[in-house]
Scaffold this motif. Structure first.
Motif, PDB file in Angstrom:
ATOM      1  N   GLN A  69      57.897  40.397  33.138  1.00  0.00           N
ATOM      2  CA  GLN A  69      56.699  39.984  32.989  1.00  0.00           C
ATOM      3  C   GLN A  69      56.524  38.507  33.783  1.00  0.00           C
ATOM      4  O   GLN A  69      55.554  38.389  34.505  1.00  0.00           O
ATOM      5  N   SER A  70      57.660  37.993  33.549  1.00  0.00           N
ATOM      6  CA  SER A  70      57.706  36.752  34.530  1.00  0.00           C
ATOM      7  C   SER A  70      57.812  36.835  36.052  1.00  0.00           C
ATOM      8  O   SER A  70      57.292  36.051  36.745  1.00  0.00           O
ATOM      9  N   LYS A  71      58.148  38.054  36.516  1.00  0.00           N
ATOM     10  CA  LYS A  71      58.271  38.351  37.990  1.00  0.00           C
ATOM     11  C   LYS A  71      56.836  38.623  38.388  1.00  0.00           C
ATOM     12  O   LYS A  71      56.493  38.116  39.551  1.00  0.00           O
ATOM     13  N   TRP A  72      56.108  39.028  37.487  1.00  0.00           N
ATOM     14  CA  TRP A  72      54.747  39.626  37.924  1.00  0.00           C
ATOM     15  C   TRP A  72      53.907  38.209  37.726  1.00  0.00           C
ATOM     16  O   TRP A  72      52.741  38.247  38.500  1.00  0.00           O
ATOM     17  N   GLN A  73      54.046  37.179  37.188  1.00  0.00           N
ATOM     18  CA  GLN A  73      53.312  36.037  37.241  1.00  0.00           C
ATOM     19  C   GLN A  73      53.415  35.045  38.381  1.00  0.00           C
ATOM     20  O   GLN A  73      52.656  34.025  38.572  1.00  0.00           O
ATOM     21  N   ARG A  74      54.235  35.621  39.380  1.00  0.00           N
ATOM     22  CA  ARG A  74      54.313  34.958  40.642  1.00  0.00           C
ATOM     23  C   ARG A  74      53.135  35.281  41.558  1.00  0.00           C
ATOM     24  O   ARG A  74      52.527  34.382  42.216  1.00  0.00           O
ATOM     25  N   PHE A  75      52.370  36.529  41.367  1.00  0.00           N
ATOM     26  CA  PHE A  75      51.092  36.746  41.852  1.00  0.00           C
ATOM     27  C   PHE A  75      49.816  36.209  41.340  1.00  0.00           C
ATOM     28  O   PHE A  75      49.862  35.860  40.049  1.00  0.00           O
ATOM     29  N   PRO A  76      48.765  36.025  42.067  1.00  0.00           N
ATOM     30  CA  PRO A  76      47.448  35.503  41.578  1.00  0.00           C
ATOM     31  C   PRO A  76      47.043  36.718  40.871  1.00  0.00           C
ATOM     32  O   PRO A  76      47.186  38.085  41.165  1.00  0.00           O
ATOM     33  N   SER A  77      45.948  36.345  40.013  1.00  0.00           N
ATOM     34  CA  SER A  77      45.314  37.657  39.076  1.00  0.00           C
ATOM     35  C   SER A  77      43.770  37.629  39.411  1.00  0.00           C
ATOM     36  O   SER A  77      43.270  36.633  39.683  1.00  0.00           O
ATOM     37  N   VAL A  78      43.465  38.791  39.746  1.00  0.00           N
ATOM     38  CA  VAL A  78      41.967  39.199  40.042  1.00  0.00           C
ATOM     39  C   VAL A  78      41.470  40.205  39.191  1.00  0.00           C
ATOM     40  O   VAL A  78      42.157  41.087  39.048  1.00  0.00           O
ATOM     41  N   SER A  79      40.491  39.753  38.744  1.00  0.00           N
ATOM     42  CA  SER A  79      39.701  40.805  37.909  1.00  0.00           C
ATOM     43  C   SER A  79      37.906  40.849  38.195  1.00  0.00           C
ATOM     44  O   SER A  79      37.589  39.857  38.685  1.00  0.00           O
ATOM     45  N   PHE A  80      37.564  42.141  37.837  1.00  0.00           N
ATOM     46  CA  PHE A  80      36.319  42.225  38.164  1.00  0.00           C
ATOM     47  C   PHE A  80      35.436  43.158  37.150  1.00  0.00           C
ATOM     48  O   PHE A  80      36.420  44.161  36.898  1.00  0.00           O
TER      49      PHE A  80
END
Length: 116
Positions: A69-80
């Motif tokens: 989970q912490s590895k994925w937190q390196r990327f920005p989150s985008v939601s629509f």
């Protein structure tokens, strides 16, 4: 002196009998059951059934999930998200009168969380 010697002798006999008592009830002919276990089998069974080992395995899995989970937190989150609907009912118009109508509405949201 004779009195002390007789007490000593009595205590010695009692202790000697107490030491021989368990041997009298011991089994002399011990037959091994058909399902004997080797040392490797005993170790395997102990590792499979030990609650501390199971708890440690679950802790390792939990730590691995937190790491992923912490590895994925390196990327920005985008939601629509988007939606559409209608409202039915009586609404006031510009003349102050209520009219029966249906009003469509649309909604869309875009959110982005940058890296900090």
């Amino acid at each position: 002196m004779l009195k002390h010697f007789s007490r000593f002798l009595l205590v010695s006999v009692l202790i000697f009998r107490m030491m021989l008592l368990p041997a009298a009830f011991a089994q002399n002919n011990v037959n091994q059951p058909a399902n004997t276990y080797s040392l490797e089998d005993c170790i395997r069974i102990a590792l499979e059934t030990n609650p501390q080992v199971k708890q440690a395995e679950l802790q390792v899995q939990s730590d691995n999930n937190i790491y992923q989970q912490s590895k994925w937190q390196r990327f920005p989150s985008v939601s629509f998200s988007a939606g559409q609907g209608f409202s039915f009912g009586f609404f006031p118009n510009f003349g102050g009168m209520y009219v029966h109508c249906k009003l469509p509405f649309r909604r869309s949201d875009l959110s982005w969380m940058p890296l900090v």
